[in-house]
Design a protein around this motif. Structure first.
Motif: not given
Length: 142
Positions: A1, A5, A27, A30-31, A38-39, A45, A77
């Motif tokens: 990652l 990422f 992406i 991953i979210v 990812a936060r 993002i 997201v």
């Protein structure tokens, strides 16, 4: 990652539409699957996804699949991180998705889930329908 990422984030702006689409899809995954990872990058993002969605040629034949992946990822997201204004102001205004069947199914199911949540659970914090007795964004939803 740690390696993949940052490259995905970089490739969201690639001139190659297939590479851009793959990066945006990654992406979104991953979210959805690793939201805590990812936060920290959530603002970046959102910025990258909105740039793809609002590009002047975003709906062209070459770019539409990457754009629809970006719209779907933006919905993830907004939903996962509780970004209600993002959902109302950008994501909702770019539905329905019509070219990428997989992303369309995901996004349209998410829309139904959010409408149900607005009507049942979120009386004081509506995500999609808006705050005026659930009517503010009703036209957009329909």
């Amino acid at each position: 990652l740690d390696i993949a990422f940052p490259k995905m984030m970089e490739f969201t702006q690639s001139d190659n539409a297939l590479l851009r689409q793959a990066a945006i899809y990654g992406i979104g995954q991953i979210v959805e699957k690793l939201p805590d990872a990812a936060r920290p990058a959530m603002g970046n993002i959102c910025e990258k996804l909105v740039a793809v969605i609002q590009a002047p040629d975003s709906k062209s034949e070459d770019n539409v699949n990457a754009t629809e992946n970006a719209i779907s990822a933006l919905g993830k997201v907004g939903f996962i991180y509780g970004q209600n204004k993002l959902l109302q102001n950008v994501w909702l205004k770019n539905l329905p998705l019509v070219n990428d069947e997989e992303e369309a199914q995901y996004s349209h199911k998410l829309l139904c889930k959010l409408i149900k949540a607005d009507l049942v659970e979120c009386e004081n914090n509506p995500r999609i329908l808006g705050s005026t007795n659930h009517k503010e964004n009703l036209g957009e939803v329909m």
